[in-house]
Design a protein around this motif. Structure first.
Motif, PDB file in Angstrom:
ATOM      1  N   ARG A  98       0.823  -1.215   0.000  1.00 35.82           N
ATOM      2  CA  ARG A  98       0.000   0.000   0.000  1.00 35.82           C
ATOM      3  C   ARG A  98       0.852   1.257   0.000  1.00 35.82           C
ATOM      4  N   ARG A 101       2.239   1.624  -3.501  1.00 40.42           N
ATOM      5  CA  ARG A 101       1.164   1.882  -4.460  1.00 40.42           C
ATOM      6  C   ARG A 101       0.529   3.261  -4.254  1.00 40.42           C
ATOM      7  N   ASP A 102       0.222   3.620  -2.992  1.00 36.69           N
ATOM      8  CA  ASP A 102      -0.584   4.808  -2.724  1.00 36.69           C
ATOM      9  C   ASP A 102       0.198   6.000  -2.180  1.00 36.69           C
ATOM     10  N   ALA A 106      -1.054   9.198   1.873  1.00 37.75           N
ATOM     11  CA  ALA A 106      -2.385   8.618   1.666  1.00 37.75           C
ATOM     12  C   ALA A 106      -2.684   7.534   2.694  1.00 37.75           C
ATOM     13  N   GLY A 118       3.004   7.780  -4.335  1.00 35.13           N
ATOM     14  CA  GLY A 118       2.479   6.484  -4.728  1.00 35.13           C
ATOM     15  C   GLY A 118       2.874   6.176  -6.167  1.00 35.13           C
TER      16      GLY A 118
END
Length: 156
Positions: A98, A101-102, A106, A118
């Motif tokens: 996460r 990715r983000d 976030a 991200g």
């Protein structure tokens, strides 16, 4: 009499919803695996790391600044090392995925400041897993074992 009917209908709706949603919730989504023992995936991850991560986290996972745990004048933490001296291995696979990715802001939310963007728009989940697998492959066996234990404790 109405309460048992409403309760029964609510329970049925929840069960149907769970069955409908559950195919998207695979164990891989909840507890992704990092391919740190897969030679091809580690090689892919190493190449992607050079392209997307090394400029901030160091070519050898060593980090770029010695005081990576101290915020700078603008309130940002420097990029941490990803070798065993950093804290990457303290986080379970799902959180690491996460974060990459983000982005950290976030994930943490609120007023937390981070330069960690991200990469979900440029990297697929399997590529992110390869990068993290490469990173994990460089840790000493003892650290890998601890990280595996952390992942085993995380509930799906």
């Amino acid at each position: 009499m109405k309460k048992p009917i409403i309760t029964g209908l609510t329970a049925a709706m929840i069960a149907i919803g769970a069955i409908w949603i559950s195919p998207a919730w695979t164990s891989e989504d909840v507890r992704p695996n990092l391919p740190y023992t897969d030679v091809a995936r580690v090689a892919e991850g190493a190449a992607l790391y050079v392209d997307y991560c090394a400029s901030c986290h160091g070519a050898n996972l060593e980090g770029q600044q010695p005081n990576w745990q101290d915020r700078d004048a603008d309130g940002y933490l420097p990029a941490p090392p990803h070798d065993e001296t950093g804290h990457t291995w303290h986080h379970d696979n799902a959180l690491l995925m996460r974060i990459v990715r983000d982005g950290t802001e976030a994930i943490v939310g609120g007023t937390y400041k981070s330069n960690m963007i991200g990469f979900g728009d440029v990297l697929r989940d399997d590529e992110i897993a390869s990068i993290l697998g490469y990173i994990k492959s460089t840790w000493p066996t003892e650290i890998q074992d601890i990280h595996n234990e952390i992942n085993a404790r995380v509930l799906p």
